[in-house]
Write an enzyme that holds these catalytic residues in place. Structure first.
Site, PDB file in Angstrom:
ATOM      1  N   ASP A 145      -1.725   5.807  -6.457  1.00 27.67           N
ATOM      2  CA  ASP A 145      -2.084   4.903  -5.367  1.00 27.67           C
ATOM      3  C   ASP A 145      -2.160   3.460  -5.865  1.00 27.67           C
ATOM      4  OD1 ASP A 145      -2.971   4.043  -2.812  1.00 27.67           O
ATOM      5  OD2 ASP A 145      -5.039   4.123  -3.490  1.00 27.67           O
TER       6      ASP A 145
ATOM      7  N   ASP B 182       0.816  -1.216   0.000  1.00 20.97           N
ATOM      8  CA  ASP B 182       0.000   0.000   0.000  1.00 20.97           C
ATOM      9  C   ASP B 182       0.848   1.263   0.000  1.00 20.97           C
ATOM     10  OD1 ASP B 182      -2.170   1.694   0.177  1.00 20.97           O
ATOM     11  OD2 ASP B 182      -2.330   1.515   2.341  1.00 20.97           O
TER      12      ASP B 182
END
Length: 457
Positions: free
Chosen positions: A332, A103
């Site tokens: 992201d 992440d």
């Protein structure tokens, strides 16, 4: 995953004590971790739901106040409909392998520990067994490292006179999800590009005894035992290894639709995806921007957007970060679709409708796709070509398969969604990133990207 809204980091340099037990063979070693796909998305509706949830967490976090290398495989969470990528990490002595969500939108590395009280998955390998490791130890509550994570409320005051008074952390996400336990240190076993095994001592991570909420227990988390935070903060996995590996990392996400799915890789250091030291040829660069209200996110600057070479009449202010920290564009890894500020999205949508020569299909409202086309009988559908002109005079021109998703048999939909102006930032998701080598160079504060850097499946 998203950076917790309440976290204010104190920038200590205790990570300087991190070191490898055995020496690395050359200055060009790097770490390489595989990112492996499981299956294709289970359903477009589930994908949209997962992305919408993640987006709300990312946006909410915005207002909360926050030379060698290693390579490792990434495993896609596509089978759960989340579009997330997983990476295997070996920690403990002897090493235990755990699957973590990779992440770029958060910092903390944390795992479910064996003492987890409400973890529903108790299969072998579903949690880290601290009692089986000879090198596990929690940070003391008075260690400087303990100030790098939010602590539990004063129900557990720190007692400096007690030798074993552990650092208790509570990492909260904007949707109410939390992980709490001991902020600890452990040995991580890594394999470098030269094939040598290296041990990273004192990897700082959260040993989670309690997890709750959809971010860490929902469908998007299926199969994972924790999170590998790759954000810009000092406690992220990339930052902790950065001092040894040039303070950079890269990844290349290969096409998830291929069966069997190819292996993508997360590389910590200066190696490219083919095992050689990265060269600048063919690499485009754009500056990594900083938003003081969201220091963990990787922002890039968009100057303009074109469809089939025609620049769209989008006001440049749509892409800027305002005084409240809204706006801008984030890269992201944990969001699948791409989300554009609504004024920009409407221009892109209108341009696509005008350029498309294929039959438009009306999809069920719950799918929420604004533009779908029927490609039956068309071997190579002619889809509009999208390009982003970025700061630094670079242009990102992804192929149509990066922004058109096959949601049903021979039906392709525009894999983008609008974001209301003033509610957050635009997001370039992992689908848009596929087929590009993305190089996050934190020392030079720049993002490199190239279509030539990805190995062919």
């Amino acid at each position: 995953m998203a950076f917790p809204s309440s976290l204010t980091l104190c920038m200590f340099f205790f990570f300087a004590i991190f070191h490898f037990c055995n020496s690395l063979s050359t200055s060009q070693d790097y770490l390489k971790l595989p990112l492996l796909h499981k299956n294709s998305f289970s359903s477009p509706a589930q994908l949209l739901s997962s992305d919408s949830h993640r987006l709300s967490v990312l946006f909410s976090a915005l207002h909360g106040g926050h030379r060698r290398s290693v390579k490792s495989p990434l495993i896609s969470g596509a089978s759960t409909g989340s579009g997330q990528y997983f990476v295997s990490l070996r920690i403990g002595s002897p090493p235990q392998s755990l699957l973590l969500v990779a992440d770029t939108g958060s910092d903390l590395v944390w795992v479910k520990c064996s003492a987890c009280r409400n973890c529903s998955d108790y299969r072998p390998g579903s949690a880290f067994l601290t009692r089986h490791s000879s090198t596990f130890s929690p940070h003391h509550c008075y260690d400087p490292a303990c100030r790098l994570v939010p602590s539990l409320k004063p129900s557990f005051p720190c007692n400096h006179t007690v030798l074993h008074s552990p650092c208790r952390y509570e990492y909260s996400y904007a949707d109410g999800s939390t992980t709490s336990g001991f902020f600890s240190k452990e040995t991580a076993t890594l394999t470098t590009s030269s094939g040598k095994e290296a041990k990273l001592r004192d990897l700082a991570f959260g040993c989670g005894f309690r997890v709750s909420g959809p971010s860490v227990t929902g469908a998007s988390f299926n199969g994972a035992q924790g999170v590998m935070g790759l954000g810009r903060g000092s406690i992220s996995f990339a930052s902790q290894l950065g001092h040894r590996f040039g303070n950079k990392f890269s990844y290349c996400l290969l096409d998830y639709t291929i069966s069997p799915p190819p292996t993508s890789y997360l590389t910590i250091g200066s190696g490219d995806q083919n095992g050689a030291v990265s060269k600048s040829s063919g690499m485009n660069y754009t500056p990594l921007l900083t938003n003081p209200l969201s220091p963990s996110f990787y922002y890039i600057g968009i100057k303009s957007v074109s469809v089939n070479g025609a620049k769209l009449p989008i006001n440049p202010s749509v892409w800027s970060i305002d005084e409240l920290g809204n706006g801008g564009t984030v890269i992201d890894s944990g969001t699948t679709l791409s989300f554009l500020a609504e004024p920009a999205y409407r221009h892109v949508l209108a341009a696509f409708r005008q350029k498309l020569k294929l039959p438009i299909v009306a999809m069920k409202p719950k799918l929420s796709f604004d533009l779908c086309v029927n490609v039956s009988g068309v071997r190579r559908p002619m889809l509009p070509k999208l390009s982003f002109r970025l700061e630094g005079k670079s242009v990102l021109s992804p192929p149509p398969r990066n922004y058109f998703l096959e949601v049903a048999d021979r039906v392709m939909c525009l894999a983008m969604q609008p974001v209301k102006t003033g509610s957050g930032f635009s997001v370039i998701g992992n689908l848009m990133q596929q087929g590009f080598l993305l190089d996050f160079d934190k020392d030079r504060s720049r993002l490199g990207f190239s279509r030539r850097g990805c190995a062919s499946p």
